[in-house]
Motif scaffolding. Structure first.
Motif, PDB file in Angstrom:
ATOM      1  N   ARG A 153      -2.786   2.120 -14.673  1.00 30.20           N
ATOM      2  CA  ARG A 153      -1.666   3.061 -14.764  1.00 30.20           C
ATOM      3  C   ARG A 153      -2.098   4.460 -14.323  1.00 30.20           C
ATOM      4  NH1 ARG A 153       0.840   2.823 -20.577  1.00 30.20           N
ATOM      5  NH2 ARG A 153       2.270   4.314 -19.600  1.00 30.20           N
ATOM      6  N   GLN A 186       2.723  -6.892 -18.560  1.00 30.29           N
ATOM      7  CA  GLN A 186       2.428  -5.487 -18.276  1.00 30.29           C
ATOM      8  C   GLN A 186       1.576  -5.349 -17.019  1.00 30.29           C
ATOM      9  OE1 GLN A 186       1.317  -2.935 -21.692  1.00 30.29           O
ATOM     10  NE2 GLN A 186       1.618  -4.763 -22.947  1.00 30.29           N
ATOM     11  N   TRP A 222       9.174  -5.795 -21.581  1.00 34.47           N
ATOM     12  CA  TRP A 222       8.557  -5.931 -20.262  1.00 34.47           C
ATOM     13  C   TRP A 222       9.411  -6.765 -19.327  1.00 34.47           C
ATOM     14  CZ3 TRP A 222       5.425  -2.564 -18.558  1.00 34.47           C
ATOM     15  CH2 TRP A 222       4.723  -1.787 -19.485  1.00 34.47           C
TER      16      TRP A 222
END
Length: 277
Positions: A153, A186, A222
């Motif tokens: 991320r 994720q 998600w």
């Protein structure tokens, strides 16, 4: 007693009477800190309420050296373990992480940073996140699905697509090995996003389809994120009908979750699709 107090509390980056009392199992830390400051013993007050203190850096280094000589490494590790648990229980997560790292409590450091890192990303504190990640041995990060996800991320925000992709792929493998479907979702969402950022919509759609095939009713958040990504891909490739359809599905999921901010983002995108249908 004062010398013992000084040596033991020198492991803390800043001092508060309650923290010192808990660490040393005493009740007189406030008096001691005020005495040290009043007598100019290299102790400085940090706030108007006179609640927080700090030792002069050189004095702190001296005290830590004395602690090493007088008590030894095992005693210091024990102090740091105790300090880390106290700091975490009081909500001082960054300082707790530093203590876990210095105590070589890698499992707790991994756990705490995986939780803390998301908040740091949302706050835009990428430099702090980088600093905390560098505190951990590379071997720890490479075998932690949560930390690889976090690094992915971070790299995605920084526009380092290849590095982000490698981190997300590594996280997916680790999550798959322990049959963690939520974690896999994720990681797949992160992978899809890196392809979206580079305009590789076909590949992003393939990854989104893989994620949706894995998702269960318990993975609503998600699933919603993946649907939003997939809808965006269809909108960007001028398939507005399917884009609007998936965006509405994502909107319904975010409404069930009560995520108003995500709902607002989806409504914005949905308005874009309706405008051009």
């Amino acid at each position: 007693l004062v010398q013992s107090f000084l040596r033991a509390t020198s492991i803390l980056p800043r001092l508060h009477p309650d923290l010192c009392n808990d660490l040393l199992e005493i009740t007189t830390a406030g008096e001691t800190l005020r005495y040290l400051e009043r007598n100019n013993l290299f102790t400085h007050c940090l706030d108007e309420a006179r609640a927080w203190y700090r030792y002069h850096p050189l004095f702190q280094e001296f005290l830590q050296a004395r602690l090493q000589v007088d008590e030894g490494a095992s005693h210091i590790l024990g102090l740091r373990r105790r300090a880390s648990a106290i700091l975490e229980s009081r909500g001082f997560f960054e300082e707790a992480f530093e203590q876990y790292s210095r105590a070589q409590e890698w499992e707790d450091a991994d756990r705490l940073l995986a939780e803390l890192g998301g908040r740091l990303l949302e706050m835009g504190r990428l430099q702090m996140l980088s600093h905390l990640l560098e505190e951990l041995p590379p071997s720890i990060v490479e075998h932690s699905a949560g930390l690889l996800l976090l690094q992915g991320r971070q790299r995605e925000i920084q526009g380092r697509w290849g590095e982000a992709r490698a981190r997300f792929a590594g996280a997916r493998e680790l999550f798959a090995a322990r049959e963690d479907t939520g974690g896999m979702l994720q990681a797949l969402a992160g992978l899809a996003l890196t392809h979206v950022r580079q305009g590789q919509y076909s590949r992003a759609m393939e990854i989104c389809a893989e994620a949706l095939a894995l998702a269960s009713p318990d993975d609503l958040r998600w699933r919603a994120e993946v649907l939003r990504l997939l809808a965006g891909c269809f909108l960007e490739t001028d398939d507005l009908d399917r884009g609007a359809q998936h965006m509405e599905e994502a909107l319904e999921a975010f409404r069930i979750l009560g995520d108003r901010r995500a709902e607002a983002r989806v409504l914005h995108n949905l308005g874009y699709s309706v405008r051009f249908v």
